[in-house]
Every structure is written in structure tokens, then in C-alpha cells.
Write a protein that holds these residues in place. Structure first.
Motif, PDB file in Angstrom:
ATOM      1  N   MET A 211       0.823  -1.204   0.000  1.00 35.78           N
ATOM      2  CA  MET A 211       0.000   0.000   0.000  1.00 35.78           C
ATOM      3  C   MET A 211       0.862   1.262   0.000  1.00 35.78           C
ATOM      4  N   ALA A 212       2.008   1.211   0.689  1.00 39.66           N
ATOM      5  CA  ALA A 212       2.913   2.361   0.660  1.00 39.66           C
ATOM      6  C   ALA A 212       3.439   2.599  -0.753  1.00 39.66           C
ATOM      7  N   ILE A 213       3.768   1.511  -1.462  1.00 43.31           N
ATOM      8  CA  ILE A 213       4.238   1.638  -2.846  1.00 43.31           C
ATOM      9  C   ILE A 213       3.129   2.170  -3.741  1.00 43.31           C
ATOM     10  N   LEU A 214       1.902   1.668  -3.546  1.00 39.95           N
ATOM     11  CA  LEU A 214       0.770   2.168  -4.340  1.00 39.95           C
ATOM     12  C   LEU A 214       0.537   3.658  -4.108  1.00 39.95           C
ATOM     13  N   GLY A 215       0.658   4.074  -2.844  1.00 42.27           N
ATOM     14  CA  GLY A 215       0.517   5.498  -2.567  1.00 42.27           C
ATOM     15  C   GLY A 215       1.639   6.309  -3.190  1.00 42.27           C
ATOM     16  N   TYR A 216       2.843   5.760  -3.170  1.00 42.54           N
ATOM     17  CA  TYR A 216       4.010   6.462  -3.700  1.00 42.54           C
ATOM     18  C   TYR A 216       3.955   6.594  -5.219  1.00 42.54           C
ATOM     19  N   THR A 217       3.180   5.740  -5.904  1.00 39.24           N
ATOM     20  CA  THR A 217       3.114   5.791  -7.363  1.00 39.24           C
ATOM     21  C   THR A 217       2.482   7.092  -7.864  1.00 39.24           C
ATOM     22  N   THR A 218       1.843   7.868  -6.993  1.00 41.90           N
ATOM     23  CA  THR A 218       1.341   9.176  -7.426  1.00 41.90           C
ATOM     24  C   THR A 218       2.485  10.075  -7.866  1.00 41.90           C
ATOM     25  N   PHE A 219       3.676   9.788  -7.368  1.00 44.87           N
ATOM     26  CA  PHE A 219       4.860  10.554  -7.759  1.00 44.87           C
ATOM     27  C   PHE A 219       5.207  10.324  -9.231  1.00 44.87           C
ATOM     28  N   ALA A 220       4.611   9.293  -9.842  1.00 46.33           N
ATOM     29  CA  ALA A 220       4.868   9.001 -11.259  1.00 46.33           C
ATOM     30  C   ALA A 220       4.371  10.114 -12.171  1.00 46.33           C
ATOM     31  N   THR A 221       3.495  10.970 -11.662  1.00 47.60           N
ATOM     32  CA  THR A 221       3.017  12.085 -12.499  1.00 47.60           C
ATOM     33  C   THR A 221       4.177  12.973 -12.943  1.00 47.60           C
ATOM     34  N   VAL A 222       5.225  13.069 -12.114  1.00 44.17           N
ATOM     35  CA  VAL A 222       6.403  13.862 -12.484  1.00 44.17           C
ATOM     36  C   VAL A 222       7.087  13.253 -13.710  1.00 44.17           C
ATOM     37  N   ILE A 223       7.237  11.926 -13.718  1.00 44.17           N
ATOM     38  CA  ILE A 223       7.887  11.242 -14.838  1.00 44.17           C
ATOM     39  C   ILE A 223       7.011  11.312 -16.083  1.00 44.17           C
ATOM     40  N   ILE A 224       5.700  11.121 -15.915  1.00 40.51           N
ATOM     41  CA  ILE A 224       4.779  11.178 -17.058  1.00 40.51           C
ATOM     42  C   ILE A 224       4.805  12.564 -17.688  1.00 40.51           C
ATOM     43  N   ARG A 225       4.811  13.583 -16.854  1.00 41.74           N
ATOM     44  CA  ARG A 225       4.863  14.956 -17.380  1.00 41.74           C
ATOM     45  C   ARG A 225       6.183  15.198 -18.082  1.00 41.74           C
TER      46      ARG A 225
END
Length: 233
Positions: A211-225
Motif C-alpha cells: 500500500m505504501a508503494i501504491l501510494g508512492y506511485t502518485t509521484f509518477a506524475t512527475v515522470i509522465i509529465r
């Protein structure tokens, strides 16, 4: 202002612990004392400079303090539900909220020692040795999340990507996809193994990390952008 609500709930929860031993429900005087302490503490924070300076500036601190308030409240909710069905859900929720908060600010990681201390005092009799061991465990967990999840989890994805693209001449993102699929398979295997063997602590730990990893995946928006190649990257 949601911070204030969770602070009120936290203060009233802790104030109830001052009730006489054996009292299940507070009487009218005790109820007013509990509510008064919660209102007073929440109002002091509401009109404090620290709260408003964080609220009106374009920074991460207001959202970070909100996550910290929610996580600490969830810790107390778990503490009050120990021994009841579904108590593990609060630990899983705490792990997810901490994963989400990492994408905002690292302040929430300081709640880990509080979680460990609440768990220790709820599950074990007090001793100086136990307190020292709990403190050491909390520091190890803090280091694991701060370095393992935040830094090396992402670095490993980059390592797999470079290996697949540069050395094996495979398409872009193939290494990252393989890495995340491998992590998902390992998590599923760990959950099945811990559930079938009845290892509750291992099962809870794997669920919490997931669940911590799933929550941390919101940081992927930086890479996607960044992959969209904007004018200001």
C-alpha cells in the motif's frame, strides 16, 4: 480546516484515557471536559501563525501537515480497535496514507516512531529494554522506507530500463514494465505464502509495503509529465 477536525478528534480520543479506570462512558461533567479540551486545542491551532502561514503560501506544508494529522488519528483508531475484527485495516490505511504523503513531503515519515511506540505500549508490558528495542526498530523502518522505497525502488526501475534498452536493445519502457510486473508477482507470492502459513505479521508487513508503494506511485506524475517533453521540464 480539515486539520482542525482531525486535531479535535485526536485530542478528545486522548482525553478519554484520563477517565477513571473501569469507567466505560464519561458522565456529563467528564464529557464537557473532554469536549472542552478538544475545542480549546483545536481553536488554538486554528488561529496560530504556523497554521495560517502554511495555509496561505504556495508550498507543500499545509498538505503535509494534513497527512500527518490523519495518520496520527488513524494510529489512535487502530489502538482503540486492537483485538477487534478488522484492526489490521487501520495499519494498511496508515501505510497507504504515508505512501501518498511521500509525494507531498517527507514530514509524515516522522510518524513511524509514534506508530511503533503506540504498538509497543498496546501489545507489550513496559520495560526500558523494550522501549530501546522499539526505538531501534522504528529507526530501521524509517531508514527502510526513506531509502528502500523512496530511493532504491525507483533506481532499480531505472537500472532495469537501461539494461533492457541499452544492452538487450529492447523497446523503451520494456525494462520498467518487466520490473513492475516482477514486483507485483513477488508481492502476490508473499501474500499467498503468508496467508496459507498463518504468518499474520508477515502478511501485514507485505500488505503495508504494498500500500505504501501504491501510494508512492502518485509521484509518477512527475515522470509522465517529463516524458511529454513540456517547454519547462
Amino acid at each position: 480546516m480539515i486539520h482542525v477536525l482531525f486535531l479535535f478528534w485526536t485530542i478528545t480520543h486522548m482525553a478519554k484515557k484520563f477517565l477513571p479506570e473501569g469507567a466505560k462512558e464519561p458522565n456529563s461533567g467528564q464529557l464537557w471536559a473532554i469536549l472542552g479540551s478538544g475545542i480549546l486545542g483545536a481553536m488554538v491551532y486554528t488561529f496560530s501563525d504556523t497554521f495560517w502561514f502554511s495555509a496561505v503560501e504556495a508550498e507543500v506544508y499545509a498538505m503535509s501537515s494534513l497527512f500527518t494529522a490523519v495518520v496520527f488519528w488513524a494510529i489512535l483508531k487502530w489502538e482503540s480497535s486492537v483485538g477487534q475484527p478488522g484492526e489490521i485495516r487501520w495499519i494498511v490505511l496508515i501505510a497507504y496514507l504515508m505512501g501518498l504523503s511521500i509525494g507531498v513531503h517527507l514530514l509524515n515519515l516522522l510518524a513511524i516512531p509514534a506508530i511503533c511506540l503506540v504498538y509497543y505500549f498496546k501489545k507489550f508490558p513496559f520495560s526500558v529494554r523494550g522501549l530501546i528495542v522499539t526505538g531501534a526498530v522504528s529507526l530501521v523502518l524509517l531508514f527502510m522506507i526513506n531509502s528502500g522505497v523512496i530511493i532504491y525502488f525507483v533506481q532499480l526501475a531505472g537500472t532495469f530500463e537501461r539494461k533492457f534498452v541499452n544492452d538487450m536493445h529492447m523497446p523503451f519502457n520494456s525494462g520498467a514494465i518487466f520490473y513492475f510486473v516482477m514486483v507485483a508477482v513477488l508481492i502476490i507470492i508473499g501474500l499467498i505464502w503468508s496467508q496459507r502459513t498463518g504468518r499474520v505479521i508477515w502478511n501485514t508487513a507485505i500488505l503495508g509495503i504494498t500500500m505504501a508503494i501504491l501510494g508512492y506511485t502518485t509521484f509518477a506524475t512527475v515522470i509522465i509529465r517529463s516524458n511529454a517533453n513540456p517547454p519547462m521540464d
